[in-house]
Design a protein around this motif. Sequence first.
Motif, short mmCIF file in Angstrom:
data_model
loop_
_atom_site.label_atom_id
_atom_site.label_comp_id
_atom_site.label_asym_id
_atom_site.label_seq_id
_atom_site.Cartn_x
_atom_site.Cartn_y
_atom_site.Cartn_z
N LYS A 50 36.17 24.96 42.06
CA LYS A 50 35.38 24.34 41.00
C LYS A 50 35.93 24.65 39.62
CE LYS A 50 31.04 24.31 43.58
NZ LYS A 50 29.62 24.74 43.60
N ASN A 51 36.61 25.77 39.50
CA ASN A 51 37.13 26.16 38.20
C ASN A 51 38.51 26.74 38.38
OD1 ASN A 51 37.34 26.62 35.50
ND2 ASN A 51 35.93 28.34 35.45
N PHE A 52 39.45 25.87 38.60
CA PHE A 52 40.80 26.28 38.98
C PHE A 52 41.42 27.22 37.96
CE2 PHE A 52 44.12 25.04 41.95
CZ PHE A 52 45.24 25.54 41.35
N VAL A 53 41.18 26.94 36.68
CA VAL A 53 41.86 27.70 35.65
C VAL A 53 41.41 29.15 35.60
CG1 VAL A 53 40.26 27.28 33.74
CG2 VAL A 53 42.70 27.50 33.27
N SER A 54 40.22 29.47 36.13
CA SER A 54 39.72 30.83 36.10
C SER A 54 40.13 31.60 37.34
CB SER A 54 38.19 30.83 35.97
OG SER A 54 37.61 30.27 37.13
N SER A 58 45.93 29.48 39.00
CA SER A 58 46.41 29.10 37.67
C SER A 58 47.29 30.20 37.07
CB SER A 58 45.24 28.80 36.73
OG SER A 58 44.44 29.96 36.55
N VAL A 59 46.98 31.46 37.39
CA VAL A 59 47.77 32.58 36.89
C VAL A 59 49.13 32.60 37.57
CG1 VAL A 59 47.91 35.09 36.69
CG2 VAL A 59 45.73 33.93 36.35
N THR A 133 44.11 38.27 27.54
CA THR A 133 44.17 37.65 26.21
C THR A 133 44.76 36.25 26.21
OG1 THR A 133 46.32 38.70 25.78
CG2 THR A 133 44.34 39.90 25.11
N GLU A 134 45.85 36.05 26.96
CA GLU A 134 46.53 34.75 26.95
C GLU A 134 46.00 33.82 28.04
OE1 GLU A 134 48.76 33.64 24.83
OE2 GLU A 134 48.77 35.47 23.63
N LEU A 135 45.97 34.31 29.27
CA LEU A 135 45.56 33.47 30.39
C LEU A 135 44.04 33.39 30.51
CD1 LEU A 135 48.16 34.61 33.08
CD2 LEU A 135 48.32 32.76 31.42
N GLN A 136 43.36 34.48 30.11
CA GLN A 136 41.90 34.54 30.17
C GLN A 136 41.39 34.11 31.53
OE1 GLN A 136 40.39 32.33 26.80
NE2 GLN A 136 41.28 33.74 25.32
N SER A 137 41.97 34.69 32.56
CA SER A 137 41.63 34.34 33.92
C SER A 137 41.46 35.59 34.77
CB SER A 137 42.74 33.45 34.53
OG SER A 137 42.92 32.27 33.79
#
Length: 325
Positions: A50-54, A58-59, A133-137
């Motif tokens: 549902k929230n791939f970026v988190s 994604s990392v 800080t950058e990826l926030q994941s």
Amino acid sequence: MSRRRSVPWIYRWSRPIIGAIAIAGAILTAYLTITKLSGGEVACGAGDAKNFVSGCKSVLDSPYALVFGLPLSLFGCLAYSSMATAALGPLLVKPESNKSFRKQLDEWTWLFLLAGGTSMAVFSGYLMYILATELQSVCYYCMGSAAFSLSLMGLSIFGREWEEVGQLFFIPIVVAMITLVGTLGIYANIDGPTAEGRLPIETTTTAPQPPDGWKITTESGEAEIALAQNLTKVGGKMYGAFWCPHCYEQKQLLGEAAVEEITYIECDPRGKNPQPDACAAAKIESFPTWDIKGERLSGAQLPEKLAKVSGYTGPTNFKYTMPGR
């Protein structure tokens, strides 16, 4: 009669514990490396859907996960394997066979463990900083590896009685400085210009917003547009989701104009012109998935591969390729 001083349990078991942690780290990073090189998808939590970026995907697909065009996990696997060898190797030498050699080997390997553990912990600390800080994941693989590295450093320091206390200060400080300088050098151009012919993917570390996701920034050439038209002609379809980094990578490979020509099916109900029922009927399990002339292709594909599967015979001077391929 003087009582013999007992040896603390940590001194007796430090090498086996270090070896076990290093082996676990080697297995973890080997899995990530094999999955990355084979084009597969790592197993992540259900929330990623549902929230791939988190999530971890994604990392692991970010620019920070590649070093010199190779998966970062490959270098991690080599580091863990080296630590396991240094920790367990001396245990295989019989103490009574050659006491002098065993003592020398024990000393050398402890210095290696101290330096290696420090280097891995510093590097992992930098990656945790980037993660926050950058990826926030959240990446459980990355966090697990960082915990392994920190444990290795701690055990290498407290796992034996050091005769020269100065080594505990001098070696870690020097190694930490070298590691930090080297790490900053490696990632100095992470957001810089890409080499000619490489895929200039914009950073995917910001959250993709529905319904469109990340903006396509590449321009299609004659070959990409002709290929896209051929894919549509033969009934080829690309199933994806607006939040999927690999789908974005695929779109960047083709370029904005070519993407307009392909038959793209959005599987997330929050995306543009969504068709979740069509994705469910096609039994799509990963994104992107290509369905071309009855053949299924999972993951972002090079234009050359799409051309071969679809029987494309037009110009093949494609503009972009993917890093590491």
